[in-house]
Design an enzyme around this catalytic site. Structure first.
Site, short mmCIF file in Angstrom:
data_model
loop_
_atom_site.label_atom_id
_atom_site.label_comp_id
_atom_site.label_asym_id
_atom_site.label_seq_id
_atom_site.Cartn_x
_atom_site.Cartn_y
_atom_site.Cartn_z
N ASP A 199 0.87 -1.16 0.00
CA ASP A 199 0.00 0.00 0.00
C ASP A 199 0.92 1.23 0.00
OD1 ASP A 199 -2.22 1.65 0.49
OD2 ASP A 199 -1.71 1.67 2.60
N ASP A 233 -1.66 -0.69 5.88
CA ASP A 233 -1.97 -0.22 7.22
C ASP A 233 -3.45 0.04 7.46
OD1 ASP A 233 -2.11 2.02 5.55
OD2 ASP A 233 -1.88 3.34 7.27
N ASP A 248 -6.77 -2.17 3.10
CA ASP A 248 -5.77 -3.16 2.71
C ASP A 248 -6.11 -4.56 3.23
OD1 ASP A 248 -4.21 -1.08 1.65
OD2 ASP A 248 -3.50 -0.61 3.66
#
Lengths: 333, 1326
Positions: free
Chosen positions: B549, B988, B992
């Protein structure tokens, strides 16, 4: 509170928790490899030679008598011969002493193709009953030799005891009988702890099935050393068991007459019977294999060591030479 | 409920014509509003003021919304008419908002939706929040009451009945819910797998789902029958031990979960206990119907009906980070009728009933009715406060518990994360199957052998048929079949019973070490790394692709003002992270060079200059350092007027709102984008402190360059031309105190350069050069320009602009676009800024190392393409000279053509790109693939995905932008399944989670507030940079440890198990074992298990520093060098060899001759014990050869295993013969005094290990692997003696990478060398 939490979460910075304990990290350097192979070789070959010489010092007389002890007339029906209780089964064998045999000389009987290690057989005894006079009813593994037809417990029960080897040997040299000492052939611990001194044979070999030897009901099991030896089941179908000891030396080239009472039925399954007289050394009986094995392994080690040395000479690799790192080597196309 | 209406253009037209004046002359009135301090708008593009009567307004709103909004207008009793302050139209989401502002009293926001059906209530509220955030900012939000349409006109109670809508809540009467039929679960939550009662059956069931365990259970059950070759206890005891250990682990984990639950359950909340008194109670005691009072920044204990808040108008702000990962606040509104319930006392007699839907997992819907004072009011999601969301910006709220405990939506929503298994474990299963096959094979051989033997054994008179028909010479076939079962049990030793439990134990210990690693502990947040599931440790060592990410993972989403170029001069001495890293690398190279050659001083000098760290006390968002601009020195610069204008743009051209920080008294800025925040901070530092914004003005406190006295200047804000991704620029039109009208513009360089006037290009060349440099250093750049406007010109334009803005036609956007384009011309270039998108600490280094370790890194981000590319540059995934392949969908095309056409187009793009990659001749050429979410939707479809994947794999880096959480998961799956390699996803946020769960390994970034990703992850680390250590050190170690451990396990069990088979062949296949039952029992559990566990926990081929220094070593994992079939079969072969040696050497040595001088021959017990001793020695010396790292623990455990065997033998031999049987005194009496016993041990142990020793010696000597060479270098301390070589190898020890700094640094070094060459060559000529 927060602060406390933080400190409690911080990992301990110890050598152990950080996996940094001091460690011995040996690596197989050529020196190490060659040294260790040579060391093994150097250690093993003399040991092998020692063992071989010890084995060589053992004097052994082996006499197969199962065939020879059947009269010619019965040669085709050995079984009926051996099963006939009225037949006189004594047979005389002549043994030659090849070298001087120093006392103690051990007398063994050797059976072949006899599956003492068969599971059916091994299980068929009752340790408890052998040890404890009160446990004579403990015969649960002993079928069919557990109870007599009239439901009395057999002591010692089971197939092992029932199939007790019952050939007997009488030795004589120059007309003089050689005394075979039947004491002290069993393990002491067996006599003391596994076979009760107050347990006497009962109802043994009295059923319809006739097995091997009979036992003197007046002698407690702990003193029936033949039985004790027999009941230590052998690991392989070919085995020797101690019959007795001769405490006199036998001179070289002496002729020994063995009077064998050929009772035991190995004819049914084609097993051989042998009478063995053997001395022992520190490695026990005649055992060339141990020495040969040692010498071979030692030799192999030396051979490997020499190969390594040669390889190092012709294709040396400097230790820690970075050019051997994969990124320095040419990619194999 | 929501004020919505179908927009009817006719009526709109009418409405608009009704509102009379659209003129900026109305400003005074608005300013009066501001004086009352009530509302200040960030940017109010349209000021619309009407002097309509109540009736007119009434009609307008009725027409607009189809709803009677009279009640809103009513409060303005003093005759003051509400002003329509703002009307905005957003075509993208088809909504219009209208802000009404009466001169006193709250303002209102209306939202009109085009399509009612497509927006649910929550979406609407999100939208509202969004629009408010964008325009008004939280701080000043609360004064705006929210629309509360009159109930009688719009609201009908929900008509629902039947299943699914049976919940009945009696407010303030929790007693009703203690008995049936209204008995609802308590608020106690439990995420434990088991409770005291269910633990045993459930945990047992879990254990026996493993085939191997089931087999052992079956074997144990059969061992109770006479079929068994062993006594029952020797089968049952290890099973109990192994299962017991696993279950203990389960129990401990369950206990930990329970403690975690209890922590939540024990949280305190104020609950109404009667008579208006609120007492603190733990959450678990909260019941349905309770009235609770939740204070600021606390979590809601259950799903609540929102009654009232500390705000008069009954709104509150809720942060739903824990539910959906969104950080923006959401507004909740209570019903109007419950507004008066705003203090503790008012709940004394509060009675009401709620009838609503049954518990369900849908977070965004709620249907229910609220019965209060014999009136029924409908409820919708805006009145529901969900458990686990947090109250923000509101001092307290009151609510009634509707759903408690597991009924709450968040609990209904919780899904179990999928259980993952590592590649090695999957492969291990295959090995188990191989062994099962082997087991069945030799069991069949054995039973066929038995049948044959039995049929021929009629003459064996001493073996009569037994009483249980297990052995019946007359029926060999039956016996054979029964024997098959016996054999299957007997050879069970081929399958290591303790393998699973040992592996589990080892993994737990490995996980503990990962948790304990101080180098992965983040001091700032106090979070250590955490292996949340221990069964993937070794998978960490096999990762091939990392999918990451962006925001929050790679970047902190914080911008730092770093450099600027004003009037063709560069300012700013600090270097970006990329530059710093380049410098460090250079320093190293130079060091090397200075050894070999002499000329390096020049470069070194440069490094010292650029290597200067940003020290000083850092100001967030500002890393600028240049005395020429700081402290007012700028006015001494040659072109001070340019600088002044530049700095004014910094301070004026934005949409941010200043907020006074209560702690420090200073100002903080609430900006739409972090870039703006950085600009404002920078402006402040340069002496232009933006301090206030009103409806129409921006106030800047300017420090006088001479006197350093701050003067507050007012700039009239005339217009604001917004930033959009299409426009890529933003402008403000201001009027300064002298009346000069200026257009200040900032935007992407390409856009700005196109709009420069002929006279405004004087700095173009220099600026372009600087921009290129900035971009290369991974910085985000913006160009600044301005234009002086004549007032006549401006006002003409403004009239048109206002018209366009208020029109609600379809071509409104185009009109606005055209108009802004008209004014944003003829600009004069001032300069450019370079902002560093603050990467998380150490990210570029980490990416570089990971790339060197041969990992591929994909970035999946929800960001815009430009941002994503910028970040790609910043973290070295992209670099100058890399060929970027952008695959996008043409917007026009997608709207006009069919899906098929779009797909064809994408396929064409992909094929073209692939072709290009294929035809590329330069081996060092690197490609980057950049794809956006829309295109990805098509590319991920079945017919395109393989082509897409192939292209992606051939590119050095892949960046997917604008991807949805679902697409993240899909991409992950595509990589995972398409390449068949191990993937790791790191992220995080809640967006995700899908990706984290889908990937082979999910890593969550912990330490930030949202825990969603962490909860779903397998490992959590506090910072992206710890990923390097997690993979390269722990992954590498764990992979090797587990691989070696499993191989060894199979080896030792084959070595042992086959001896049983050989022996059986000598017993007429009767199933007799040569070993005592106890030996076998202890073999796996005690005598050989501890060293192998120590191997699995402590083995290190190289130390952690070397793992990090030589990232190439990591490739041993992904290439699976230590657990390929070649190696596995090698070990199995070694086991086979060992079993043959152990068995036959012992048999031949012991079979007939006396084994000691007293003449005794060996019986089965002696042979078995001797053989077993040999096995113990052989396998334990084997493991000593396998290990390369001996701490005292390994020494101790290996010694311990052998010594334990003797201790056991002695102790067992001393037990009564009833227990010890044939083993009675066997060691002390029979074996120990026999030299041949000791000789055979030595012989067998050496012979067993000889081939392995020769093999590893040979391999190390002539075909060393990397770790061998490095071990040797370390062993001989060559790294200390020859530092140069060591450093050279370290820098070489990497996979060929095309991404990461290393690649970029190389380019930079080349560049510098050229410069050096140029510099030095004239000197040579002199």
């Amino acid at each position: 509170m927060d602060q406390k939490n933080k400190t409690s979460k911080k990992p301990k910075n110890s050598k152990f928790s950080q996996q940094e304990l001091p460690a011995w990290k040996p690596i197989l350097t050529p020196g190490w490899v060659i040294t260790s192979f040579i060391t093994i070789g150097v250690l093993f070959i003399p040991t092998g030679l020692l063992a071989l010489s010890a084995s060589d010092n053992v004097v052994e007389i082996v006499d197969r008598y199962d065939e020879g002890c059947i009269p010619d007339s019965y040669s085709q029906k050995a079984e009926s011969y051996i099963q006939n209780p009225n037949q006189n089964k004594t047979c005389v064998r002549t043994l030659r002493v090849p070298k001087k045999m120093v006392a103690p000389i051990f007398v063994y009987y050797q059976l072949e193709k006899f599956y003492q290690n068969h599971r059916r057989f091994v299980k068929s005894k009752s340790d408890k009953q052998l040890r404890d006079a009160d446990a004579q009813d403990d015969t649960h593994n002993c079928f069919p030799e557990d109870y007599t037809a009239d439901n009395k417990p057999i002591v010692p029960c089971g197939l092992i005891a029932w199939s007790l080897f019952n050939d007997t040997y009488k030795l004589s040299a120059r007309g003089k009988a050689i005394n075979i000492d039947k004491k002290g052939i069993a393990w002491k611990s067996d006599m003391e702890a596994k076979f009760g001194s107050n347990v006497y044979p009962k109802n043994f070999q009295k059923g319809t099935l006739i097995g091997g030897g009979k036992l003197d009901e007046r002698i407690p099991l702990s003193e029936q050393e033949d039985l004790i030896v027999w009941m230590r089941t052998a690991a392989l179908p070919t085995f020797r068991k101690l019959y007795g000891k001769i405490n006199t030396d036998l001179e070289s080239h002496e002729t020994i007459t063995a009077e064998v009472e050929n009772n035991y039925n190995t004819y049914k399954f084609g097993g051989r019977k042998k009478l063995v007289l053997s001395t022992t050394t520190w490695i026990g009986g005649k055992n060339d294999f141990l020495g040969i094995a040692y010498i071979s392994v030692g030799g192999l080690c030396l051979f490997i060591a020499i190969n390594f040395i040669l390889l190092y000479v012709f294709r040396p690799r400097r230790l820690g030479d970075p050019s051997y790192l994969s990124w320095n080597r040419q990619p194999i196309v | 409920m929501i004020p919505v209406a179908n927009r009817d253009s006719g009526r709109d037209q009418e409405a608009r014509s009704n509102s009379r004046s659209f003129s900026s002359n109305s400003r005074p009135q608005i300013e009066a509003d501001q004086d009352s301090g009530r509302n200040s708008y960030a940017d109010c593009c349209l000021v619309e003021f009407s002097e309509k009567s109540d009736e007119e307004l009434d009609e307008l709103s009725r027409k607009l919304y189809g709803a009677d909004i009279a009640p809103i207008v009513e409060p303005t009793v003093d005759g003051d008419v509400p002003a329509i302050v703002e009307l905005t139209v957003d075509d993208a989401s088809s909504w219009h908002s209208l802000i009404l502002s009466p001169s006193n009293g709250p303002a209102f926001i209306f939202v009109i939706l085009d399509e009612i059906s497509c927006l649910s209530g929550v979406e609407f509220s999100n939208l509202l929040t969004l629009s408010m955030r964008a325009r008004l900012k939280r701080s000043s939000l609360y004064t705006f009451g929210c629309i509360r349409p009159s109930r009688e006109s719009t609201d009908e109670p929900h008509q629902f009945q039947g299943p699914g809508f049976s919940r009945h809540v009696c407010c303030n009467e929790p007693g009703f819910h203690r008995k049936k039929p209204l008995k609802y679960p308590s608020n106690y939550i439990s995420t434990t797998k088991y409770n005291v009662i269910t633990f045993l059956p459930k945990a047992l069931f879990e254990q026996f789902r493993r085939v191997a365990n089931l087999y052992f259970l079956l074997a144990a059950a059969l061992s109770l029958t006479p079929v068994s070759p062993f006594s029952p206890y020797s089968m049952i005891a290890p099973l109990v031990f192994v299962i017991g250990l696993s279950m203990t682990k389960e129990a401990v984990e369950n206990w930990q979960r329970f403690m975690q639950d209890m922590k939540v359950n024990m949280r305190k909340v104020f609950v109404h206990s009667g008579n208006g008194i609120f007492v603190k109670k733990p959450w678990m005691k909260v019941e349905v119907g309770d009235v609770v009072k939740v204070e600021k920044d606390r979590f809601f204990p259950a799903d609540l009906l929102f009654l009232s808040s500390s705000y008069e108008d009954g709104i509150c702000y809720v942060e739903t980070m824990n539910l959906d990962g969104e950080t923006n606040l959401k507004v909740k509104r209570s019903l109007e009728v419950t507004l008066p319930l705003d203090d503790d006392q008012s709940f004394q007699d509060f009675k009401a009933t709620i009838k609503c839907e049954d518990p369900n997992p849908n977070l965004y819907t709620f249907v229910g009715n609220f019965e209060y004072h014999r009136q029924i009011y409908p409820l919708d999601p805006t009145q529901i406060l969900l458990r686990d969301s947090k109250l923000r910006n509101t001092s307290h709220v009151y609510g009634v518990v509707i759903f408690s405990g597991h009924d709450s939506k968040v609990m209904q929503n919780s899904t179990k994360s999928p259980s993952k298994r590592s590649t090695i474990e999957k492969q291990m299963d295959k090995i188990i199957y191989v062994l099962f096959t082997l087991l069945v094979l030799i069991s069949s051989i054995s039973s066929i052998g038995f049948a044959i033997k039995t049929s021929k054994q009629t003459p064996f008179w001493y073996l009569p048929q037994d009483d249980k028909n297990l052995y019946n010479p007359t029926r060999p076939l039956t016996s054979g079949w029964i024997h098959l079962i016996t054999a299957l049990i007997l050879y069970g030793y081929l399958i290591p019973i303790s393998l699973y439990v040992s592996i589990e134990l080892v993994k737990v210990l490995q996980a503990l070490f990962i948790n304990q690693d101080i180098n992965m502990y983040d001091e700032d947040t106090g979070t250590p790394a955490q292996a949340r599931t221990s069964n993937l440790n070794e998978e960490l060592g096999m990762v091939d692709t990392v999918l990451s990410d962006k925001t929050g993972t790679l970047t902190c989403n914080q911008m730092d003002f770093l450099k600027c170029s004003i009037g063709g001069t560069q300012y700013g001495l600090c270097s970006s992270e990329v530059e710093l890293a380049a410098a460090t690398q250079m320093a190293m190279e130079v060091d090397d060079m200075s050894r070999t050659g002499a000329h390096g001083s020049e470069i070194e000098l440069e490094i010292v200059e650029s290597g200067e760290r940003r020290s000083r006390n850092r100001i967030k968002g500002f890393s600028f350092e240049d005395s020429r601009l700081m402290n007012g020195n700028w006015c001494r610069e040659a072109n001070a007027d340019v600088v002044l204008m530049f700095l004014r743009i910094l301070a004026l051209c934005h949409t941010a709102i200043p907020e006074v920080n209560e702690l420090t008294g200073g100002l903080t800025y609430e900006a739409e984008s972090p870039d703006e925040g950085a600009f404002l901070v920078a402006a402040r530092e340069f002496g232009f402190e933006y301090c206030k914004r009103t409806q129409s003005s921006i106030f800047v406190r300017e420090k006088d360059p001479m006197s350093h006295e701050p003067i507050e200047r007012e700039y009239k804000l005339l217009n604001l031309l917004d930033f959009t991704s299409k426009r890529k620029r933003m402008s403000v039109i201001i009027q300064d105190e002298s009346g000069q009208i200026l257009l200040l513009c900032k935007g992407a360089d390409s856009i700005i350069f196109d709009r420069l006037s002929k006279t405004g290009r004087s700095f173009e060349e220099a600026t372009k050069r600087h921009l290129k440099e900035y971009a290369e250093s991974g910085l985000r750049t913006l160009a600044f320009a301005y234009r002086k406007l004549e007032s006549s010109e401006y006002f003409t334009w403004n009239d048109e602009f206002l018209k366009a803005k208020t029109s609600i036609n379809g071509d409104r956007d185009a009109m606005l676009e055209r108009l802004s384009d008209m004014i944003e011309r003829e600009l004069t270039l001032l300069g450019a800024t370079a902002v560093e998108d603050k990467l998380q600490q150490g990210v570029p280094q980490c990416i570089d190392k990971l790339a060197q370790a041969g990992l591929k890194i994909w970035v999946l981000t929800g960001d815009k393409m430009e941002t994503a590319i910028n970040i790609g540059f910043a973290c070295s995934l992209l670099r100058h000279g890399m060929k970027q392949i952008c695959i996008t969908t043409n917007v026009d095309m997608s709207s006009h053509n069919s899906t098929k056409g779009v797909k064809e187009n994408i396929l064409m793009q992909i094929t073209n790109a692939s072709q290009m990659v294929k035809l590329e001749k330069d081996p060092h050429a690197a490609f980057a693939l950049i794809i956006d979410g829309k295109t990805l939707t098509y590319a991920l479809e079945d017919d395109l995905k393989l082509q897409f994947l192939n292209l992606a794999v051939s590119c050095a880096s892949v960046i997917c932008c604008r991807v949805s959480p679902k697409q993240k998961a899909l991409v992950t799956r595509l990589v995972k399944e398409g390449t068949g390699k191990t993937t790791l996803a790191i992220g995080d946020g809640a967006n995700d989670v899908g990706m984290i769960q889908e990937a082979d390994i999910g890593v969550g970034i912990s330490g930030v507030e949202g825990m969603q990703a962490v909860m779903a992850s397998d490992f959590s680390i506090a910072q992206f940079r710890f990923l390097e250590r997690l993979l390269v050190v722990h992954g590498h170690w764990c992979y090797k440890r587990i691989a070696q451990m499993i191989c060894y396990f199979f080896y030792k069990n084959i070595a042992f198990g086959l001896t049983l088979f050989y022996f059986e062949a000598f017993t007429g296949f009767s199933g007799q074992s040569v070993y005592d039952d106890w030996y076998m029992l202890l073999f796996n559990v005690v005598l050989t298990s501890l060293p192998v566990i120590s191997l699995g926990v402590f083995e290190q081929d190289v130390s952690s520093e070397i793992c990090l220094q030589f990232p190439a070593l990591y490739q041993q994992g992904p290439r699976n060098l230590f657990f390929d079939w070649y190696r596995i079969f090698g070990w199995m072969g070694n086991g086979l060899y060992c079993s043959l040696i152990v068995f036959f050497l012992n048999i031949i040595i012991f079979y007939d001759q006396a084994f000691r001088s007293n003449g005794q021959t060996a019986d089965m017990a002696v042979v078995g014990t001797a053989m077993f001793t040999c096995v113990i020695y052989s396998v334990n010396s084997q493991i000593a050869l396998t290990m390369s790292h001996f701490t005292w623990i390994q020494h101790f455990l290996i010694m311990f295993s052998i010594i334990t065997w003797y201790i056991f033998l002695v102790l067992y031999g001393m037990l009564s013969p009833d227990l010890s049987g044939n083993v009675y005194k066997i060691f002390l009496e029979a074996l120990a005094p026999a030299p041949i016993y000791w000789l055979s041990i030595l012989l067998v142990a050496v012979a067993c290990n000889l081939p392995y020793l020769a093999h590893i010696s040979f391999q190390r000597s002539f075909n060393p692997m990397d770790h061998h060479v490095i071990q040797e270098i370390k062993y001989y301390k060559k790294d200390v003696e020859d530092r140069h070589m060591w450093r050279r190898e370290k820098s070489k020890a990497r996979q060929e990478t095309k991404i990461g700094f290393s690649a970029r640094v190389d380019a930079k070094i080349r560049h510098l060398r050229q410069k050096l060459h140029k510099k030095s060559s004239p000197r040579v000529s002199m």
